[in-house]
Design an enzyme around this catalytic site. Structure first.
Site, short mmCIF file in Angstrom:
data_model
loop_
_atom_site.label_atom_id
_atom_site.label_comp_id
_atom_site.label_asym_id
_atom_site.label_seq_id
_atom_site.Cartn_x
_atom_site.Cartn_y
_atom_site.Cartn_z
N HIS A 161 0.83 -1.20 0.00
CA HIS A 161 0.00 0.00 0.00
C HIS A 161 0.87 1.26 0.00
CE1 HIS A 161 -3.80 -2.07 1.84
NE2 HIS A 161 -3.22 -2.82 0.90
N GLU A 217 0.54 4.16 1.43
CA GLU A 217 0.75 4.78 2.74
C GLU A 217 1.78 4.02 3.56
OE1 GLU A 217 -3.55 5.20 1.42
OE2 GLU A 217 -2.13 3.55 1.61
N CYS A 242 -6.06 2.30 5.31
CA CYS A 242 -6.66 1.13 5.93
C CYS A 242 -6.04 0.96 7.32
CB CYS A 242 -6.42 -0.11 5.06
SG CYS A 242 -4.69 -0.67 5.03
N CYS A 292 -2.25 0.49 7.18
CA CYS A 292 -1.51 1.71 6.87
C CYS A 292 -1.60 2.74 8.00
CB CYS A 292 -2.02 2.30 5.56
SG CYS A 292 -1.61 1.24 4.15
#
Length: 156
Positions: free
Chosen positions: A53, A55, A83, A86
């Protein structure tokens, strides 16, 4: 100094580049205390699968490159709400503020049951509230939704 909206638009460009390179359409930036972009990353699904991800990529790099006292004054800017994985990465890196454009709930409407993005119904606000260190959160930004959603249409 650039505004949250300016930085979010930059994150959306990173997300578009991520999609164009065969990854999921997510982008994130680390913005320093003076408003300069220190780091950026798109999603790296093609090589990292479900843990690549944007992030988390930025938070990991930030933790490796900067002191926690400095990161506390920095902002992670991301096209879509982090999420829980993250948000945890931001928390553990010590990043003091998170700004996001589109909510996780709205993302879930776009991705549905796509196995590459089975969203968790857990807001980053809840994740940060469970911590012992305060993380400021600003988002979503409804006026940017059309710009952000554009890269998700016909993707999922």
């Amino acid at each position: 100094m650039k505004s949250d909206t300016d930085h979010l638009r930059h994150a959306v460009k990173v997300a578009a580049e991520s999609r164009a390179s065969g990854n999921h359409p997510f982008g994130a930036l680390l913005v320093g205390p003076e408003g300069d972009v220190l780091l950026s990353s798109g999603n790296t699904y093609a090589q990292d699968r479900g843990v690549g991800h944007a992030e988390a990529n930025v938070a990991r790099a930030a933790a490796q490159q900067y002191d926690p006292a400095f990161l506390e004054r920095c902002t992670l800017v991301t096209s879509v709400e982090p999420c829980c994985m993250c948000a945890g990465a931001c928390y553990w890196a010590g990043i003091g503020t998170v700004v996001y454009g589109l909510s996780e709930k709205r993302l879930a409407e776009l991705t549905g049951d796509n196995p590459e993005n089975l969203t968790l119904d857990l807001s980053c606000h809840q994740v940060f509230a469970a911590g012992r260190r305060h993380v400021a959160v600003r988002g979503p930004f409804p006026d940017l939704e059309d710009e952000i959603v554009k890269d998700h249409k016909d993707f999922w």
